[in-house]
Structure formats: C-alpha cells, structure tokens
Write an enzyme that holds these catalytic residues in place. Structure first.
Site, PDB file in Angstrom:
ATOM      1  CE1 TYR A 154      12.100  -3.232  -9.236  1.00  0.00           C
ATOM      2  CE2 TYR A 154      11.481  -4.916 -10.825  1.00  0.00           C
ATOM      3  CZ  TYR A 154      11.943  -3.637 -10.536  1.00  0.00           C
ATOM      4  OH  TYR A 154      12.245  -2.780 -11.557  1.00  0.00           O
ATOM      5  N   PRO A 180      10.197   4.402  -8.960  1.00  0.00           N
ATOM      6  CG  PRO A 180       9.861   3.807 -11.205  1.00  0.00           C
ATOM      7  CD  PRO A 180       9.754   3.276  -9.796  1.00  0.00           C
ATOM      8  CG  HIS A 216      10.248  -0.331 -11.262  1.00  0.00           C
ATOM      9  ND1 HIS A 216       9.786  -0.827 -12.463  1.00  0.00           N
ATOM     10  CD2 HIS A 216      11.333   0.417 -11.571  1.00  0.00           C
ATOM     11  CE1 HIS A 216      10.575  -0.385 -13.444  1.00  0.00           C
ATOM     12  NE2 HIS A 216      11.515   0.366 -12.927  1.00  0.00           N
ATOM     13  CB  SER A 225      12.416  -3.363 -23.517  1.00  0.00           C
ATOM     14  OG  SER A 225      11.184  -4.032 -23.703  1.00  0.00           O
ATOM     15  CB  SER A 234      16.692   3.667 -16.967  1.00  0.00           C
ATOM     16  OG  SER A 234      15.571   3.244 -17.677  1.00  0.00           O
ATOM     17  CD  GLN A 235      16.538   6.286 -24.848  1.00  0.00           C
ATOM     18  OE1 GLN A 235      17.036   7.188 -25.484  1.00  0.00           O
ATOM     19  NE2 GLN A 235      16.261   5.121 -25.401  1.00  0.00           N
TER      20      GLN A 235
END
Length: 633
Positions: A89, A102, A328, A444, A544-545
């Site tokens: 980032y 997002p 984010h 994660s 991404s889920q």
C-alpha cells in the site's frame, strides 16, 4: 470453551496467538519454481532455475538473508508486517479510488425523499457509534476461522484500526497513522460531505452522545447549509482522489494556510466520513451502484464529495445508492464486512425510532470546514478533477449474479467452494486468452499475531491441466479424465490455501528476503531482477472471496493496466461476481470475461452432473467413464 478461548475472549488474543513463521528457504524456492514453471517459456525457466539454485546454495546469499529474517522474527511481533504494508500500500503511488480502495455496495434503498435518506444516515451514524463503543471496550465477540482449518481464534487488531486510522499522502511513501490511545475524552466527531462541502458534526454535546433524532436534525441543517451558494467553497475532496505524490504536493501547498491546516486536522482525526450524495442520474443497477461507490462518477457527479484517505467513508445517496468505501491499508475486507453487516442489521432491524422533538436538545449548529484557495490551488483542483475523470472513463465494471447454483451444490461435490470458484476463474481467463497468468488470491494470516494476508497463487499446473482438458475442441478427454483433473486442481488449490493461511506461502517470504537485502545495502540479488520474478508479481488476475450473510457485495478495480479485478461472494444458491478491467486496455473486457465465466461455471456443472450420473450406472453400460474415482482429498 477452552482456556485458550477464554483468555482470547478477554481481548488478550494478540498475546496468545503464535507469531507468523518464516518458512524454510528451500521449501519457498522449490514452491516458487513450481508456481512459475508452466507460466513461462522453457528457456526462460531454465535460466530462472539456475538463478534460484545459486541463490539457495549452501553458504549463498539466500542463507545470509534467511538468517537475518529469522532474527527479525525473534525481535518483532510480526516480521513481515511493515515490509508488507509498505510494499502493498504505502509505497504505491496510484490514486486510491478504483486502484486501492474497495467498496461494499449495500442493497438499493427505497427512499421516498431526502428526509428518508437523512433518517438512514442518522441511523447509520448511531450504528457506527455503537460499533465503535464495542471496539473501544474490547467487547467485540472474538472471530474464529471458518472454511479451511475452522475454529482457530483470529487476531482482532484490524478492528481497532477501523475508526482510528488515517492515511497521510507522502512524496515517496504514505504514512498510516492509527490513534489507538484515543481516550474517551477525545473530541468525537464525524465529517459529513454534502455538495462537495465538508461539515463538522460533533456526536457528543455536554458529555452526552447525540441520539438518532438529534443527529437527523443536525444532518438536515447540514443539507440546508450546503445549499447556500454564496458560502460554497471549491471541491477540495477531489485532491484526495489523485495520485499519492500529486496529493502530497497539493497538501504541502494547502497547509501554508492556517484555515486549511485546521480543516485538515479535523478531517484527519474524525471517526469516519459520511457522504450525502446527490442523485447520480443513471439506473441503479448493481454495476452502476458499484461504479458510483468506487469513484463517485467523477467531478460532474459525486466524485468530489469524498475524502479517500479516511478508512471508512459511508455513502448515502438520496437516490438510494448506499455503501461504504474503505481505505484498505489498515484492515482487510472481512473487517469491513463485519462492520457493514452489523450496521445493516441495525438499520433494517430496528423500527424507525422517531423520537419526539421535545426530547432533542438545543445543539450548536454543525460547522462548515473552511478552505483558503489561491490560483495555484485552483489549478491543482482542476488537474486532480481531470485525472479523476480519466479514471472514471477508464473503469469497465460488470457485476454478475450467477444463479444456476451456489456453494451448496459445490459442497455436495465434496469440494471447497472457494477452490472451485478459483478454478472457474482460471477457466474463464483461459477461454479469453488461451493461457494462464500470475494470479493473486488473498489468504488471511489472522491466525497469527498482527496477521494480515499472503497470496494464494491459483494458476497452478493442475489448474492448467484441467482448463486445457475443458477447452479441448477435439474431445480427446473423457468426462472421467476431466473430472479427475478437476479434482486434482481443486486439491492443489486447497493445499496451497492451507499452506498460505498457516504462514507457509511464498510471496511474503520472498518480499522479506528482498527487503532484508536492501537493509544490508547488498546489491539486489539476481533472483529479484530476473524477468520471471517480475512477471510473477504482475497480477493480471487479482481475486478475493468476500462472503456476506446480509445482502451486499464488494468490488474493486484491477491492480495492473492489462488486468482484471474479480471479487466474489458465494451464497447457498447463487454467486455474485464483480469483475473490473480498464477500457483503455484492448486485451481486456469485463463483459467478455463474465460471459466466459458463466459458460465455464455451466460446463463444470454439466461435467459434475454427468460424472454423478455415470457413477450411479452399472459399469458395463458406461465403458467410457471407467470405475468412479475417489476424490483426491
């Protein structure tokens, strides 16, 4: 409840969680070669293999860097956290909207008039204050892992950054500041954006928090104040939509004036931003609502009615377009989901608390934030607006709900829904381009102290073998062979997922080795200059889920100019996909990708159904199918 769980529930979770491991060097290098071999040309791979072997040789550069990383692991709570945050980032110079922030898109709200919208906003702000109080008191229920390796307690640190963080732009690197010691006596305020103007809304007066009716009245005052054309100031929020270096330079120009410094200080210390949007004037389809949340439609619509550096920006449009846009860097999507679900349940679940006006106090009116503008700043505002417009015109978004089946059907096949959907995304890409590319799926690391994410590299050799069998025009493969390849691909994906969530993926490890070489002022190791490494970090497919239990969906843009951003939300009987790409790139088209995805999901469904039918028939009536094969799991 185990003693560990009890201890964790008391808010001590980061003490009881293990540290994220440093994987063995040889394991990472072997996995790296396995991940890239089928994605690069043979000659290129030979060259890469030699470079990797030299790097990993006994007494080589790799061992020196690995030793240093192991020292870091002992010294720090999380050895990769700062490296990862900067790389992912803070050092990225692209504009936050579309590229980084997002959005969570709420169901379209049926507001009859602006008063309904303000009631929704007032209730939302009350919900935010309630959720923040739970976080501040460390009373949020502890999260436990779901899906693979379910039941492990998860690190809660990310929640503590939801309302206390701010990302400051920098000329070379941004700074993420989190005020974790915010005492209860700290001034508590929300910033409300309306008609590109910014207002200070104090949520506490005389040591007492405002109730819903009081907040509603304050919002009504803000709306009225924003309509006063004589007091209207230029749209300063648009500066935050620019590239990070450009915004850092503009901020330097702004802070020369005390009024601007004061306004910035109030925005930078607020709980969250609430954007009261004008009607956007386009049909409120899923795709259009996603666009309006990601970039506000540019300066002609609501694109300047934002402050993109703030972690949580809630958007309430008078036309019912609502959701949240997140910066984010402080937290992952699941934290945004948990907060959003809490708020939506509170908003829809409680009867409208129309408190009698008699119970509201006489409150000081909200304050408009003042800005000083000169010709230089005016030119910066124009330039930022132009660049935002280009970004708006460039984003090609397609939100698609696949309705034939959802995760229940996939589970009946004894497969992981996430792995199955990842394979489907690989098939869609292969249908579009005839090859596979470096793919990012976030995994994660919250099983570990201060854990964030690592990458699941979904473009496996097994996925390639499966998609080739599905795309084969000459019908070379029987259903039974295709099914075996599907199971192998799902198993490979599931195995990689388990490795990643247990701290054994390769991306963070390789990043750590690269960063340590910089700290030691070494010449950049050859492995990191190799074109295979550079290509392996160009994520043409970024996925991404983001599952939800309340009706809503997440969306974001691609991370490279010729790529796709694909976010998915598997539900029991349908799957929501939001697919984004850039119009300026002729290789990509979100509509074409979605068409291929739909076809692929139906083809895999058909394959599973045929295999199941073949498995229930007597073997002699189905010689092609052969004996039913057991799953690889």
């Amino acid at each position: 409840m185990s003693a560990l769980q009890k201890q964790a529930t008391r808010g001590q979770e980061s003490q009881v969680l293990p540290k994220v491991p440093v994987p063995p060097l040889k394991q990472t290098l072997d996995t790296y070669l396995k991940c890239v071999q089928h994605l690069v040309k043979e000659e290129q791979f030979k060259k890469t293999k030699a470079i990797v072997e030299k790097f990993g040789a006994p007494g080589g550069v790799g061992e020196i860097l690995q030793k240093k990383l192991l020292e870091q692991k002992d010294k720090k709570a999380n050895w990769v956290y700062d490296y990862w945050l900067e790389d992912m980032y803070l050092s990225n110079r692209l504009a936050l909207p579309v590229n980084s922030n997002p959005a969570m898109v709420f169901p379209k709200q049926a507001f009859r008039d602006h008063k309904d919208a303000l009631r929704f906003a007032a209730r939302l702000i009350c919900g935010v204050l309630e959720y923040k109080a739970l976080i501040d008191a460390r009373k949020l229920p502890l999260d436990f892992a779901r899906g693979q390796l379910a039941g492990t307690p998860l690190c809660m640190e990310q929640y503590y950054r939801l309302f206390t963080s701010y990302r400051y732009p920098g000329l070379k690197t941004d700074t993420l500041k989190t005020d974790l010691n915010a005492t209860s006596s700290a001034p508590e305020h929300v910033i409300v954006a309306c008609k590109n103007q910014f207002f200070l809304l104090d949520v506490v007066a005389n040591n007492k928090q405002l109730n819903e009716a009081e907040i509603f009245l304050q919002l009504e005052k803000i709306m009225k104040m924003s309509e006063n054309a004589e007091e209207r100031l230029p749209p300063f929020g648009i500066l935050t939509s620019d590239g990070r270096t450009e915004w850092a330079q503009a901020r330097e120009a702004l802070i020369k004036d005390q009024a601007n410094r004061d306004s910035l200080a109030l925005i930078e210390s607020c709980i969250c931003v609430v954007c009261l949007d004008e009607p956007c004037g386009i049909p409120p389809s899923d795709t259009n609502r996603a666009l309006m949340l990601l970039h506000g439609g540019g300066r002609e619509r609501n694109g300047a009615n934002r402050w993109y550096d703030k972690s949580m920006q809630f958007v309430v449009g008078t036309d019912g377009v609502c959701g949240v846009v997140c910066e984010h860097s402080p937290f992952e999507g699941i934290v945004m989901v948990q907060c959003s679900e809490f708020l939506m349940k509170r908003i829809t679940g409680s009867p409208s608390r129309t408190v009698q006006p008699s119970s509201t106090r006489a409150l000081p009116p909200p304050r408009r934030l003042l800005w000083k503008c000169n010709s230089h700043v005016q030119a910066l505002l124009e330039a930022s607006g132009d660049r935002l417009q280009r970004l708006v015109n460039n984003l090609d978004m397609d939100v698609f709900t696949f309705e034939t089946y959802g995760k229940e059907f996939i589970k009946k096949q004894k497969m992981s829904p996430d792995a199955f959907i990842q394979i489907s995304l690989q098939l869609a890409f292969y249908k579009c381009r005839g090859r596979l590319v470096s793919t990012y799926e976030s995994a994660s690391l919250r099983r570990f102290r201060e854990g964030r994410v690592d990458n699941i590299r979904s473009a496996t050799a097994e996925a390639l073998a499966f998609v080739r069998s599905m795309a084969d025009e000459r019908a070379t493969f029987t259903n039974s062979e295709k099914m075996k390849r599907l199971k192998d691909a799902v198993k490979a994906q599931t195995d990689y997922t388990i490795a990643a969530i247990t701290g054994m993926a390769i991306d963070n490890h390789l990043l750590g080795l690269l960063k340590v070489s910089k700290q030691l002022n070494m010449e950049k190791p050859e492995i990191f200059c190799d074109e295979t490494y550079l290509a392996s970090n160009h994520f043409t497919l970024s996925t991404s889920q983001v599952p939800t239990t309340v009706e809503m969906f997440c969306c974001y843009g691609p991370v490279v100019p010729n790529g796709y951003g694909a976010c998915y939300n598997p539900q029991p009987h349908h799957i929501v996909f939001s697919v984004a790409s850039f119009w300026e790139n002729t290789e990509t088209s979100s509509a074409v990708f979605v068409k291929a995805l739909n076809e692929g999901l139906l083809e895999i469904w058909d394959l599973c159904n045929r295999s199941a039918a073949a498995a229930t028939k007597p073997p002699e009536s189905s010689p092609a199918a052969g004996p039913p094969r057991k799953s690889g799991k």
